[in-house]
Each structure stands twice: as C-alpha cells, then as structure tokens.
Write a protein that holds these residues in place. Structure first.
Motif, PDB file in Angstrom:
ATOM      1  N   GLY A  54       0.780  -1.231   0.000  1.00 57.27           N
ATOM      2  CA  GLY A  54       0.000   0.000   0.000  1.00 57.27           C
ATOM      3  C   GLY A  54       0.813   1.284   0.000  1.00 57.27           C
ATOM      4  O   GLY A  54       0.276   2.372  -0.201  1.00 57.27           O
ATOM      5  N   LYS A  55       2.114   1.172   0.171  1.00 60.01           N
ATOM      6  CA  LYS A  55       2.990   2.339   0.250  1.00 60.01           C
ATOM      7  C   LYS A  55       3.697   2.650  -1.066  1.00 60.01           C
ATOM      8  O   LYS A  55       4.490   3.586  -1.134  1.00 60.01           O
ATOM      9  CB  LYS A  55       4.056   2.115   1.329  1.00 60.01           C
ATOM     10  CG  LYS A  55       3.515   1.802   2.704  1.00 60.01           C
ATOM     11  CD  LYS A  55       4.630   1.370   3.631  1.00 60.01           C
ATOM     12  CE  LYS A  55       4.073   0.770   4.908  1.00 60.01           C
ATOM     13  NZ  LYS A  55       5.108   0.114   5.702  1.00 60.01           N
ATOM     14  N   PHE A  56       3.435   1.840  -2.118  1.00 59.97           N
ATOM     15  CA  PHE A  56       4.183   1.962  -3.364  1.00 59.97           C
ATOM     16  C   PHE A  56       3.260   2.123  -4.561  1.00 59.97           C
ATOM     17  O   PHE A  56       2.097   1.763  -4.525  1.00 59.97           O
ATOM     18  CB  PHE A  56       5.110   0.752  -3.544  1.00 59.97           C
ATOM     19  CG  PHE A  56       6.249   0.772  -2.555  1.00 59.97           C
ATOM     20  CD1 PHE A  56       7.456   1.357  -2.883  1.00 59.97           C
ATOM     21  CD2 PHE A  56       6.080   0.260  -1.281  1.00 59.97           C
ATOM     22  CE1 PHE A  56       8.485   1.423  -1.966  1.00 59.97           C
ATOM     23  CE2 PHE A  56       7.105   0.320  -0.347  1.00 59.97           C
ATOM     24  CZ  PHE A  56       8.312   0.899  -0.690  1.00 59.97           C
ATOM     25  N   ASP A  57       3.833   2.663  -5.660  1.00 61.69           N
ATOM     26  CA  ASP A  57       3.078   2.906  -6.894  1.00 61.69           C
ATOM     27  C   ASP A  57       3.162   1.744  -7.869  1.00 61.69           C
ATOM     28  O   ASP A  57       2.320   1.604  -8.747  1.00 61.69           O
ATOM     29  CB  ASP A  57       3.614   4.167  -7.592  1.00 61.69           C
ATOM     30  CG  ASP A  57       3.521   5.388  -6.705  1.00 61.69           C
ATOM     31  OD1 ASP A  57       2.425   5.646  -6.167  1.00 61.69           O
ATOM     32  OD2 ASP A  57       4.546   6.077  -6.532  1.00 61.69           O
ATOM     33  N   VAL A  58       4.206   0.924  -7.729  1.00 64.08           N
ATOM     34  CA  VAL A  58       4.423  -0.199  -8.648  1.00 64.08           C
ATOM     35  C   VAL A  58       5.274  -1.251  -7.944  1.00 64.08           C
ATOM     36  O   VAL A  58       6.088  -0.924  -7.082  1.00 64.08           O
ATOM     37  CB  VAL A  58       5.094   0.286  -9.965  1.00 64.08           C
ATOM     38  CG1 VAL A  58       6.464   0.858  -9.717  1.00 64.08           C
ATOM     39  CG2 VAL A  58       5.138  -0.818 -11.009  1.00 64.08           C
ATOM     40  N   VAL A  59       5.061  -2.501  -8.334  1.00 67.14           N
ATOM     41  CA  VAL A  59       5.818  -3.619  -7.759  1.00 67.14           C
ATOM     42  C   VAL A  59       6.467  -4.409  -8.885  1.00 67.14           C
ATOM     43  O   VAL A  59       5.827  -4.704  -9.896  1.00 67.14           O
ATOM     44  CB  VAL A  59       4.903  -4.566  -6.950  1.00 67.14           C
ATOM     45  CG1 VAL A  59       5.668  -5.791  -6.479  1.00 67.14           C
ATOM     46  CG2 VAL A  59       4.273  -3.850  -5.774  1.00 67.14           C
ATOM     47  N   LEU A  60       7.730  -4.750  -8.687  1.00 66.07           N
ATOM     48  CA  LEU A  60       8.442  -5.634  -9.609  1.00 66.07           C
ATOM     49  C   LEU A  60       8.942  -6.839  -8.819  1.00 66.07           C
ATOM     50  O   LEU A  60       9.571  -6.678  -7.763  1.00 66.07           O
ATOM     51  CB  LEU A  60       9.621  -4.919 -10.266  1.00 66.07           C
ATOM     52  CG  LEU A  60       9.278  -3.772 -11.209  1.00 66.07           C
ATOM     53  CD1 LEU A  60      10.550  -3.075 -11.680  1.00 66.07           C
ATOM     54  CD2 LEU A  60       8.489  -4.273 -12.403  1.00 66.07           C
TER      55      LEU A  60
END
Length: 101
Positions: free
Chosen positions: A46-52
């Motif tokens: 929930g703290k990030f804009d994108v996940v890799l």
C-alpha cells in the motif's frame, strides 16, 4: 514514484536498487526504490506505486497480483536476463511503463 522490488531474501536485489537509483534522472522527479523479501510484500504494497518481482519469485505473481489489485498497484516480473545482468535502466523503464498503463 515509489517502486517496490520483491525477491526471495532482499539481499541480491539491494545491489539492483543501488544501480537503479543511479539511473534516475532529475526529470523523473522523486523516485524511491526499496527491496523487500517476499514475506514483507503485504505490509508494504500500500505504500508503493508499482511492484516488480525478482525472477526467483515469479511463481508468486498470480497471488501477489490479487493483493496488488486491491491497492490499485500494477505488478510485473523482472526478466532473468535483466536481473542477472543488473540492467537497471531497462528495469526502471519497465516500472515507469507499468505505472503509465
């Protein structure tokens, strides 16, 4: 933009984070990149804009995508070649591309 890299233990990916940070240009604005082990995915999503996802945990994409969708966060996998060669510029671009979709 805040980019979350998720891997098996969070150690090898820390090298990638350093290389990616060096590729950030002033025109990209503030870019925060963090690497966490897969056990910390849910507490960070929930703290990030994108996940890799690192290649070694690409098998987690389906269950992680379900969680990421609840937070409206796009998720992608880093290719083995890009990860192994620490191709920071290309990986950073894929993060930007996922957010633009």
């Amino acid at each position: 933009m805040k980019i979350l890299l998720v891997c098996a233990a969070g150690m090898s990916t820390s090298l990638l984070v350093q290389k990616m940070e060096k590729e950030v240009k002033p025109e990209d604005g503030e870019v925060i990149i963090k690497a966490v082990p897969m056990e910390e995915f849910e507490e960070n999503i929930g703290k990030f804009d994108v996940v890799l996802l690192a290649p070694q945990i690409s098998f987690k994409k389906k269950p992680f995508t379900k969680i990421a969708e609840e937070h409206n966060v796009p998720i992608g996998c880093i290719s083995s070649i890009q990860y192994g060669r620490l191709m920071a510029k290309e990986i950073l671009k894929s993060a930007y591309d996922l957010v633009k979709k």
